[in-house]
Design an enzyme around this catalytic site. Structure first.
Site, PDB file in Angstrom:
ATOM      1  N   CYS A  13     -48.071  33.695   9.705  1.00 20.17           N
ATOM      2  CA  CYS A  13     -47.717  33.021   8.810  1.00 20.17           C
ATOM      3  C   CYS A  13     -46.043  33.291   8.487  1.00 20.17           C
ATOM      4  O   CYS A  13     -45.557  34.043   9.011  1.00 20.17           O
ATOM      5  CB  CYS A  13     -48.335  33.517   7.466  1.00 20.17           C
ATOM      6  SG  CYS A  13     -47.828  35.142   6.878  1.00 20.17           S
ATOM      7  N   CYS A  16     -44.678  36.812   8.040  1.00 18.59           N
ATOM      8  CA  CYS A  16     -44.412  37.494   9.306  1.00 18.59           C
ATOM      9  C   CYS A  16     -43.073  37.241  10.122  1.00 18.59           C
ATOM     10  O   CYS A  16     -42.441  38.124  10.265  1.00 18.59           O
ATOM     11  CB  CYS A  16     -45.427  36.939  10.512  1.00 18.59           C
ATOM     12  SG  CYS A  16     -47.221  37.509   9.988  1.00 18.59           S
ATOM     13  N   ASP A 419     -13.985   6.439  14.689  1.00 17.79           N
ATOM     14  CA  ASP A 419     -13.006   6.434  15.494  1.00 17.79           C
ATOM     15  C   ASP A 419     -12.897   4.970  16.183  1.00 17.79           C
ATOM     16  O   ASP A 419     -14.100   4.394  16.379  1.00 17.79           O
ATOM     17  CB  ASP A 419     -13.067   7.543  16.621  1.00 17.79           C
ATOM     18  CG  ASP A 419     -12.029   7.226  17.540  1.00 17.79           C
ATOM     19  OD1 ASP A 419     -10.762   7.020  17.229  1.00 17.79           O
ATOM     20  OD2 ASP A 419     -12.272   6.989  18.826  1.00 17.79           O
TER      21      ASP A 419
END
Length: 733
Positions: A13, A16, A419
Site C-alpha cells: 500500500c 509501504c 516559436d
C-alpha cells in the site's frame, strides 16, 4: 550524480512506498528518491562518491522489503515479473479459498440453516489456522518490518484485525464456548484481501500495456556485413558502425544513416504518421520502423539502450515512476492514516465494552471491522494508476510526457507561447508568388532567377532553385557571379547581365522604373505586409518581374491555435523576425499576441514575464529554444524523436503536429479528472466506512458492518480505483 532504478517486492500500500521512500532519502548521498507502488520501482538519484546501488538495496531490505537492480528494459523482463507476481498471488488465493469456502459453509451457511455438526468449533479452528498463519504470514512479516521502523502499514491493519478475531476465537473455544467464535471471519477476511490483491495485480498489469506494446516492436535479429560476409545476428550484438542490411518488409533493427539504396519506411509506430516516408542515401532511419518496398544498407549509429525506441521506452517508464504533486498529498495522508485508524479501533473496542457494556465479542468485531475497512490501498493507487494510463495513452498518440509532475502541471496552462520558425512555419522558405512584367511569362522569369541564383548559398536562393527544379525547368550555368551584400546578386547568362535583389539594388543600378512597374508597386507592398520577401529581377536596367519568397505556415498551425483558444488558453508567438513579418505570420495563424525582434537569449525573459500571471507552456523545436523551454512551466518540444527534443522538453510531440499541443493539455485535464475522482472516492469511502464499521448506526438503526463485508468492501475499493483509471483508455483525444 547518478540515477538508478530498483525493483521492489513486498509493497502492499501507499504506507509501504512512503516508508521505503523515507528510508532512501535518509541514506547519505541520496539527493532524490521516488517509490512508485504501481510500477513497484524506486527511481533514485545519488552521489556515487557517498553511496552505491548495493547500499541503496540494503536500505530497502532493512525495512523488510525485497530489492534488486532493474535490468535493461526488455519486454520479457517486465512481462515475466508481472506474470510471476500474478501467478504467486493467484496460488495463495486458491489455497486460501480451499479453506475459506468450507469455513463459510460450516460457520455461516449451516448456522443460518440451523444445522449443527459435531466438533463444529474445532473444525473451524482447523480450517482457519492455515489461512491465518500460512497465507497470512506475509501480513505478519509486513507488520513486523513496519514495527521495527516505528511505523504502521496496511499489513498492520490486516494482521492486527484478523489476529484479534482468531485469538479471541481460540480463547472462546477453550475457555468460554458460550461466547461464540469467529474463525470463519478471519479466514474469509484474509481470502478477500488476497482476492483483492489478485484482481488489483491483473488490473495493474493492464496499465503498463503501452510499454509492453512498444517493447515488442523491436526485432530480435539483424543482418549485418562483417568481413565482407552477410550474417544474421542477435540485435543485442549489433555494434555502432556496423553496416546493416534491410530487405523489403523487414523491421529496422537499430538507428542509423543510409549508405546505399532507397525505400519508403512506415514510421507510424514511432511518430504516429500514417503515410510512409521516402528514404534515400544520407537519410536517418529509426529502430522498429518497417521497411516497405526497397532494399538498403545503413550504418548503425545508435544501438542497444541508445536507440530511439529504447529511449522512448525509458522516457515512459520514468514518467510512470515520477510522482505528480497531488500524490504527495495521498502519501502524507497514508503515512498518518494507519496509526490514527489503530487508535480509532482501540477507542471503538473500549467504547462498546466499557461505556455501552456490550459483550466482548461485539467490541472485538467492531474494532476488527474498523481496522479492515480502513486499509488505504485505494488512496495509494489513486494517482499512479491514472498517470500510467495517461502517459500510455499519450505515447500511443505520439505524445511523450516525461513525468507525472508534467502531466499534472499541463492541465493548469494559461499561456502557450509558440516559436515561429520551424514550429508555426515549415522553417524553410518557399516561392509563393511569381509576377512577370517585361519577361515573356512566369516560367522565363523563374528560369532566369533560378539560373543566376544557383551559385548562391543564401537560403532564399535555394528555395528558388528547388522550385524551378520541381517545375522541371532547364537551368543555364551563370558566369561572373557576384554577391552584393544587403542588396542581392549580379551574374551573366550568355552575354546578358542580370541583377536580382531588393529595391535598393534596383536604385543602385538606376533600373528603369516605368509605368508597367509602377502598376505593381502596391502589389509588392501588399506582399511585404504579408511577411514575404520580394526580389526584383532586372536585365541590365530593364525590370523583368519579381519573385516573392516566404517561410509558409504549416497546414495544421491555424487549427492548432483555434483549438487552444477554444480551451480558453491565450496563444502568443515569439520570433526574432521584424514586427511586420511577425504580425503577418501571426495573422495567418490566427494569433493575436506577438513578441517580435526578440533575440534567442531573451526568449526566456518573455516567458518569465508571462509566468507572473499564470502557467506557461513554451513550444519550440528543442534546439535554439532550449533556454525558453527550460524556463517555461512546461516545455513542449517539436521534432520526431530528435536527441535534443527528447532531452529538452517536458513533453515531446513525435509527429511534429501542432494540434498535439491541445491534445497533450486535454490528456492532462482528463487524467487529473480521473485522479480527483479516485482520490474523492478513496477518501469518501474511508470517511464514510470507518464510522459505520465502528457501529455509529447500530444504536439508531441496528446496522452493524461485519468484518467480512468490511474486507470485501476494502478489496473492491482498490479494484474500483484501478478500473476507473483504466476507463481513461476509452476517452478520445
Amino acid at each position: 550524480m547518478k540515477d538508478t532504478d530498483i525493483i521492489i517486492t513486498g509493497m502492499h500500500c501507499a504506507s509501504c512506498s512512503t516508508l521505503i521512500e523515507r528510508a532512501l532519502k535518509k541514506t547519505e548521498g541520496v539527493t532524490d528518491a521516488n517509490v512508485n507502488l504501481t510500477t513497484e520501482k524506486a527511481s533514485v538519484k545519488f552521489d556515487p562518491k557517498k553511496t552505491s546501488a548495493p547500499e541503496l538495496i540494503k536500505a530497502i531490505q532493512s525495512k523488510g522489503y525485497g530489492a534488486a537492480l532493474e535490468k535493461s528494459s526488455n519486454s520479457d523482463n517486465l512481462d515475466d515479473r508481472q506474470q510471476k507476481d500474478i501467478a504467486k498471488i493467484k496460488k495463495r488465493f486458491l489455497i486460501s479459498l480451499v479453506f475459506a469456502i468450507p469455513s463459510f459453509i460450516v460457520g455461516m451457511v449451516f448456522m443460518w440453516m440451523g444445522i449443527m455438526i459435531p466438533y463444529h468449533d474445532y473444525i473451524l479452528w482447523f480450517l482457519a489456522s492455515p489461512v491465518q498463519f500460512y497465507i497470512g504470514s506475509e501480513f505478519y512479516k509486513g507488520m513486523w518490518a513496519a514495527l521495527k521502523n516505528r511505523s504502521a502499514n496496511m499489513d498492520t491493519l490486516i494482521a492486527v484485525g484478523t489476529s484479534a478475531a482468531y485469538f479471541f476465537s481460540v480463547y472462546a473455544v477453550l475457555f468460554s464456548p458460550e461466547v461464540g467464535q469467529y474463525f470463519e471471519t478471519s479466514a474469509i477476511l484474509i481470502t478477500l484481501v488476497i482476492m483483492g490483491k489478485y484482481l488489483e495485480a491483473k488490473a495493474k498489469g493492464k496499465t503498463s500495456e503501452a510499454i509492453k506494446k512498444l517493447m515488442t516492436l523491436s526485432p530480435k535479429t539483424a543482418t549485418v556485413v562483417r568481413n565482407g560476409i552477410e550474417q544474421k545476428i542477435s540485435i543485442d550484438d549489433v555494434l555502432t558502425g556496423d553496416i546493416v542490411i534491410v530487405k523489403p518488409g523487414e523491421k529496422i533493427p537499430v538507428d542509423g544513416k543510409i549508405t546505399e539504396g532507397s525505400s519508403s519506411v512506415d514510421e507510424a509506430m514511432i511518430t504516429g504518421e500514417s503515410l510512409p516516408v521516402e528514404k534515400k542515401k544520407g537519410d536517418i532511419v529509426i529502430s522498429a520502423t518497417i521497411n516497405k518496398h526497397g532494399s538498403f544498407r545503413f550504418k548503425a549509429t545508435n544501438v542497444g539502450e541508445n536507440t530511439t525506441l529504447s529511449r522512448i521506452i525509458k522516457l515512459i517508464e520514468d514518467a510512470q515512476g515520477k510522482k505528480a504533486p497531488i500524490q504527495r498529498f495521498a502519501d502524507a495522508v497514508s503515512a498518518y492514516f494507519v496509526p490514527i485508524v489503530i487508535v480509532i479501533a482501540i477507542l471503538t473496542f473500549i467504547t462498546w465494552k466499557f461505556v455501552f457494556a456490550k459483550e466482548i465479542e461485539f467490541a472485538v468485531i467492531t474494532a476488527v471491522s474498523v481496522l479492515v475497512i480502513a486499509c488505504p490501498c485505494s488512496l495509494g493507487l489513486a494517482t499512479p494508476t491514472a498517470i500510467m494510463v495517461g502517459t500510455g495513452m499519450g505515447a500511443k498518440n505520439g505524445i511523450l510526457i516525461k513525468g507525472g509532475d508534467s502531466l499534472e502541471t499541463a492541465h493548469k496552462i494559461k499561456y502557450v507561447v509558440f516559436d515561429k520558425t520551424g514550429t508555426i512555419t515549415h522553417g524553410k522558405p518557399e516561392v509563393t508568388d511569381l509576377v512577370a512584367i517585361s519577361a515573356k511569362d512566369e516560367d522565363e522569369l523563374l528560369t532566369i532567377s533560378a539560373s543566376i541564383e544557383k551559385g548562391s548559398e543564401h537560403p532564399l536562393a535555394e528555395s528558388i532553385v528547388k522550385y524551378a527544379e520541381k517545375k522541371g525547368l532547364s537551368l543555364t550555368k551563370a558566369k561572373d557571379f557576384k554577391a552584393i551584400p544587403g542588396h542581392g546578386i549580379e551574374a551573366k547568362l550568355g552575354k546578358k547581365t542580370y541583377y536580382f535583389g531588393n529595391a535598393k539594388l534596383m536604385a543602385k543600378i538606376n533600373a528603369d522604373i516605368d509605368a508597367d512597374f509602377n502598376k505593381h508597386e502596391d502589389q509588392i507592398l501588399k506582399l511585404e505586409r504579408q511577411g514575404k520577401t520580394v526580389m526584383i529581377l532586372a536585365e541590365s536596367k530593364k525590370i523583368l518581374g519579381f519573385v516573392a519568397v516566404a517561410d509558409t505556415i504549416k497546414q495544421t498551425s491555424k487549427t492548432a491555435v483555434q483549438q487552444l483558444q477554444k480551451m480558453k488558453i491565450f496563444v502568443y508567438m515569439i520570433t526574432g523576425d521584424n514586427k511586420q513579418t511577425a504580425e503577418a505570420i501571426a495573422g495567418q495563424a490566427g494569433i493575436h499576441h506577438v513578441f517580435a525582434e526578440v533575440l534567442p537569449e531573451d526568449k526566456a525573459n518573455y516567458v518569465k514575464k508571462l509566468q507572473k500571471t499564470g502557467v506557461v507552456a513554451m513550444v519550440g523545436d528543442g534546439i535554439n529554444d532550449a533556454p525558453a523551454l527550460a524556463q517555461a512551466d512546461i516545455g513542449i518540444a517539436m521534432g520526431s524523436g530528435t536527441d535534443v527534443a527528447m532531452e529538452t522538453g517536458d513533453v515531446v510531440l513525435m509527429k511534429n503536429d501542432l494540434r498535439d499541443v491541445a491534445k497533450a493539455i486535454k490528456l492532462s485535464r482528463m487524467t487529473m479528472a480521473k485522479i480527483r475522482q479516485n482520490m474523492f472516492w478513496a477518501l469518501f469511502y474511508n470517511v464514510l466506512g470507518i464510522p459505520v464499521a465502528a457501529g455509529i448506526l447500530y444504536p439508531f438503526f441496528g446496522i452493524l458492518l461485519s468484518p467480512v463485508l468490511a474486507g470485501a468492501a476494502m478489496a473492491m475499493s482498490s479494484v474500483s480505483v484501478v478500473t476507473n483509471s483504466l476507463l481513461l483508455k476509452n476517452k478520445r483525444l
